[in-house]
Structures are given as C-alpha cells and as structure tokens.
Design an enzyme around this catalytic site. Structure first.
Site, mmCIF file in Angstrom:
data_model
loop_
_atom_site.group_PDB
_atom_site.id
_atom_site.type_symbol
_atom_site.label_atom_id
_atom_site.label_comp_id
_atom_site.label_asym_id
_atom_site.label_seq_id
_atom_site.Cartn_x
_atom_site.Cartn_y
_atom_site.Cartn_z
ATOM 1 N N LYS A 3 -43.352 11.299 -29.018
ATOM 2 C CA LYS A 3 -41.948 11.099 -29.418
ATOM 3 C C LYS A 3 -41.291 12.440 -29.775
ATOM 4 C CE LYS A 3 -43.028 8.274 -32.793
ATOM 5 N NZ LYS A 3 -44.496 8.324 -32.660
ATOM 6 N N ARG A 22 -52.170 18.818 -39.025
ATOM 7 C CA ARG A 22 -51.454 18.011 -40.005
ATOM 8 C C ARG A 22 -52.446 17.217 -40.839
ATOM 9 N NH1 ARG A 22 -46.499 14.743 -37.330
ATOM 10 N NH2 ARG A 22 -47.489 12.973 -38.319
ATOM 11 N N ARG A 44 -54.055 18.178 -32.047
ATOM 12 C CA ARG A 44 -52.697 18.693 -32.261
ATOM 13 C C ARG A 44 -52.723 19.797 -33.317
ATOM 14 N NH1 ARG A 44 -47.800 14.805 -33.910
ATOM 15 N NH2 ARG A 44 -49.250 14.167 -35.559
ATOM 16 N N ARG A 97 -39.007 1.797 -37.748
ATOM 17 C CA ARG A 97 -40.444 1.592 -37.619
ATOM 18 C C ARG A 97 -40.839 0.192 -38.073
ATOM 19 N NH1 ARG A 97 -42.538 7.086 -37.807
ATOM 20 N NH2 ARG A 97 -44.778 7.066 -37.690
ATOM 21 N N ARG A 113 -53.050 4.769 -39.159
ATOM 22 C CA ARG A 113 -51.678 4.854 -38.614
ATOM 23 C C ARG A 113 -51.536 3.943 -37.397
ATOM 24 N NH1 ARG A 113 -51.520 11.049 -37.689
ATOM 25 N NH2 ARG A 113 -49.472 10.724 -36.755
HETATM 26 P P1 AP5 Z 1 -46.158 14.500 -30.471
HETATM 27 O O1 AP5 Z 1 -44.988 14.768 -29.607
HETATM 28 O O2 AP5 Z 1 -46.290 15.277 -31.739
HETATM 29 O O3 AP5 Z 1 -46.278 12.920 -30.756
HETATM 30 P P2 AP5 Z 1 -45.473 11.976 -31.776
HETATM 31 O O4 AP5 Z 1 -45.342 10.644 -31.115
HETATM 32 O O5 AP5 Z 1 -44.231 12.647 -32.243
HETATM 33 O O6 AP5 Z 1 -46.568 11.874 -32.921
HETATM 34 P P3 AP5 Z 1 -46.425 11.841 -34.499
HETATM 35 O O7 AP5 Z 1 -47.833 11.893 -35.028
HETATM 36 O O8 AP5 Z 1 -45.483 12.885 -35.016
HETATM 37 O O9 AP5 Z 1 -45.826 10.454 -34.735
HETATM 38 P P4 AP5 Z 1 -45.918 9.609 -35.978
HETATM 39 O O10 AP5 Z 1 -44.922 8.574 -35.668
HETATM 40 O O11 AP5 Z 1 -47.258 9.106 -36.351
HETATM 41 O O12 AP5 Z 1 -45.591 10.645 -37.180
HETATM 42 P P5 AP5 Z 1 -44.274 10.950 -37.980
HETATM 43 O O13 AP5 Z 1 -44.238 12.396 -38.196
HETATM 44 O O14 AP5 Z 1 -43.100 10.274 -37.355
HETATM 45 O O15 AP5 Z 1 -47.467 14.690 -29.579
HETATM 46 C C1 AP5 Z 1 -48.771 14.550 -30.134
HETATM 47 C C2 AP5 Z 1 -49.727 15.571 -29.480
HETATM 48 O O16 AP5 Z 1 -49.899 15.233 -28.116
HETATM 49 C C3 AP5 Z 1 -49.188 17.025 -29.494
HETATM 50 O O17 AP5 Z 1 -50.264 17.909 -29.656
HETATM 51 C C4 AP5 Z 1 -48.533 17.206 -28.101
HETATM 52 O O18 AP5 Z 1 -48.559 18.551 -27.673
HETATM 53 C C5 AP5 Z 1 -49.424 16.296 -27.247
HETATM 54 N N1 AP5 Z 1 -48.695 15.643 -26.162
HETATM 55 C C6 AP5 Z 1 -47.438 15.118 -26.200
HETATM 56 N N2 AP5 Z 1 -47.122 14.556 -25.025
HETATM 57 C C7 AP5 Z 1 -48.205 14.723 -24.226
HETATM 58 C C8 AP5 Z 1 -48.510 14.335 -22.873
HETATM 59 N N3 AP5 Z 1 -47.609 13.662 -22.098
HETATM 60 N N4 AP5 Z 1 -49.726 14.661 -22.386
HETATM 61 C C9 AP5 Z 1 -50.638 15.328 -23.149
HETATM 62 N N5 AP5 Z 1 -50.423 15.720 -24.425
HETATM 63 C C10 AP5 Z 1 -49.217 15.411 -24.959
HETATM 64 O O19 AP5 Z 1 -44.548 10.187 -39.359
HETATM 65 C C11 AP5 Z 1 -45.538 10.631 -40.266
HETATM 66 C C12 AP5 Z 1 -45.600 9.670 -41.445
HETATM 67 O O20 AP5 Z 1 -44.326 9.631 -42.131
HETATM 68 C C13 AP5 Z 1 -45.872 8.197 -41.098
HETATM 69 O O21 AP5 Z 1 -47.259 7.948 -40.940
HETATM 70 C C14 AP5 Z 1 -45.267 7.488 -42.313
HETATM 71 O O22 AP5 Z 1 -46.129 7.568 -43.436
HETATM 72 C C15 AP5 Z 1 -44.032 8.319 -42.604
HETATM 73 N N6 AP5 Z 1 -42.838 7.820 -41.883
HETATM 74 C C16 AP5 Z 1 -42.183 8.444 -40.869
HETATM 75 N N7 AP5 Z 1 -41.155 7.687 -40.441
HETATM 76 C C17 AP5 Z 1 -41.163 6.569 -41.215
HETATM 77 C C18 AP5 Z 1 -40.350 5.395 -41.233
HETATM 78 N N8 AP5 Z 1 -39.329 5.214 -40.375
HETATM 79 N N9 AP5 Z 1 -40.653 4.432 -42.151
HETATM 80 C C19 AP5 Z 1 -41.668 4.592 -43.036
HETATM 81 N N10 AP5 Z 1 -42.481 5.678 -43.056
HETATM 82 C C20 AP5 Z 1 -42.226 6.648 -42.150
#
Ligand code: AP5
Length: 215
Positions: free
Chosen positions: A13, A156, A124, A88, A167
């Site tokens: 994402k 992270r 990552r 979410r 997660r």
């Molecule tokens: P990346 O692009 O970083 O993936 P992502 O989907 O953004 O992953 P996140 O871990 O950031 O998502 P998340 O939703 O768990 O965390 P968030 O920060 O939102 O890619 C991942 C890896 O793969 C990278 O190394 C990249 O280079 C590689 N990659 C990407 N595309 C690729 C491809 N096509 N092929 C190969 N490799 C690839 O949330 C963190 C925490 O915050 C949550 O757990 C929760 O506690 C809280 N939180 C956030 N939002 C909310 C909400 N709305 N409500 C409640 N709690 C929330």
C-alpha cells in the site's frame, strides 16, 4: 477524488501509494505514518497508540477517525488524496463517509497471500524519512543506508514474525469485511499484488482509468 488502498500488511500500500501520489499529484495519507509520528513525538495519543501498534492490534477507531478528519481538511487534499491503511474497519469506513460523503471514491485492493507477506515484511527496512526498502527486492545502494537521505535503515518494531502473524489475524478479522462493504457500494476493484512493483502499479492505473481522467 479519493483513492483508498486496501490490502493486508505488507501488500504494498505504501509503495503503490507513493507511486500513485506522484502520478496523480495527490498526497498519500498513511494512518500508520501519522501514528508513528505521534509515537515519536511522545504525545498522549502516541503513548496510547504504541501499545496497540507494538502488539499488532488496531488503535481505537475514534483516535484514528479524528486524525483523518483533521488531515483531509488540509489544503493539499483539495484536488484529491490517497488513503493508505484507512479505513481499516467498517465503522471507520462509515465515519469516513460521514466526514465527507461528496468526494468521489474508488477502492483498490492489493491482494497477496499470507506466506508471501511474512517474507516481505521480515525483509523490509525503513528510514525515518519515510523511504522503504527490501533486503532482497529493493536493496539500498549501500547496505543499511537510505538512498534518499543517507539515514540509517532499521527494521520496524512491528515487523517481527510474531507481531506480523497477529497483524495478519487482525486484518482477516476486522479489515477484510471492508471488501464486501465496498463491493456493495460498487466502487471496488482488486489487483494481484504478487507481481513486481511496476506491474502492480500499471494494473492499478489501468483500472483507475475508469474513474480518473488522464491527460
Ligand atoms: P509496503 O509498501 O511497505 O507495504 P504496506 O502494505 O504499506 O505495509 P505496512 O506494513 O506499512 O502496512 P500496515 O497496514 O500493516 O502498516 P501501517 O503502517 O499502515 O511494502 C512492504 C515490503 O514489501 C517493502 O519492503 C516493499 O519494498 C516490498 N514490496 C512492496 N511491493 C512489492 C512487490 N510488488 N513485490 C515485492 N516486494 C514488494 O500500520 C501500522 C500499525 O498502525 C497497525 O498495525 C495499527 O496498529 C496502526 N494503524 C494504522 N492505521 C490504523 C487504522 N486505520 N486504524 C487502527 N489502527 C491503525
């Protein structure tokens, strides 16, 4: 226009949100990044959020909804914006609609199998400037050093195997129901997120052409 990026942790994402943001000139708004900034600044919201984030759970809906309400009210969102990691839960989606129901909306669901996600997230590496790397697929030019700002790359805190599993469990239980929610609204499409980054980007753009006019 608002583009909602749906998908499990590690589906890409953030990676696709940055590319789409650059392409359409929209800001990418990540609730994860906003929450990490609160944690880093040691605010009361950050201290409360940290507990949920460290364990792989979700932060309280009210806290995240308020954060989004303030962020999407800013001037840079006038033309459009990209939501990464929000909504979410179904109540968050309902609240988003209550905050701004007039904005045209499209949902891109990036689908990747769980086994692939564990591998991706374990490898990552991130920088405090927001740049994201991968130990195999997107290596920095110098090991553990950010190509963008020269900062030190780290893993992270929530990218440990046991927190990744939690997660994913939370995603399947609380976030996946959004697929039915948005399918019913008729503004949903999915793409195969297991292809390489540029192929996924091309697939999303091709589907977005039905919603966004390009020059
Ligand atoms: P990346 O692009 O970083 O993936 P992502 O989907 O953004 O992953 P996140 O871990 O950031 O998502 P998340 O939703 O768990 O965390 P968030 O920060 O939102 O890619 C991942 C890896 O793969 C990278 O190394 C990249 O280079 C590689 N990659 C990407 N595309 C690729 C491809 N096509 N092929 C190969 N490799 C690839 O949330 C963190 C925490 O915050 C949550 O757990 C929760 O506690 C809280 N939180 C956030 N939002 C909310 C909400 N709305 N409500 C409640 N709690 C929330």
């Amino acid at each position: 226009m608002r583009i909602i990026l749906l998908g499990p942790p590690g589906s890409g994402k953030g990676t696709q949100g940055d590319l789409l943001g650059e392409h359409y000139g929209f800001p990418r708004i990540s609730t994860g990044d906003l929450l990490r900034a609160e944690v880093g600044a040691g605010t009361p919201v950050g201290l409360e959020a940290k507990k949920a984030m460290d364990s792989g759970g979700l932060v309280d809906d009210d806290v995240v909804n308020e954060m989004i309400r303030r962020r999407i009210g800013r001037n840079d969102c006038g033309k459009g914006y990209i939501l990464d990691g929000f909504p979410r839960t179904v109540p968050q989606a309902e609240q988003l609609n209550a905050i701004n129901s007039k904005r045209e909306e499209v949902v891109a669901d990036i689908r990747v199998a769980d086994e692939r996600l564990v591998e991706r997230l374990s490898a990552r590496r991130v920088c405090s400037c927001g740049a994201v790397f991968h130990a195999i697929n997107r290596r920095p030019q110098i090991e553990d050093v950010c190509d963008a700002c020269g900062g030190r790359l780290i893993r992270r805190g929530d990218d440990s195997p046991e927190v990744i599993r939690e997660r994913l469990r939370v995603y399947h239980e609380l976030t996946e129901p959004l697929i039915v929610f948005y399918r019913q609204k008729g503004n949903y499409f999915s793409v195969n997120g297991e292809a390489d980054v540029q192929t996924v980007f091309a697939a999303i753009r091709s589907k977005l052409k039905d919603w966004i006019l390009e020059n």
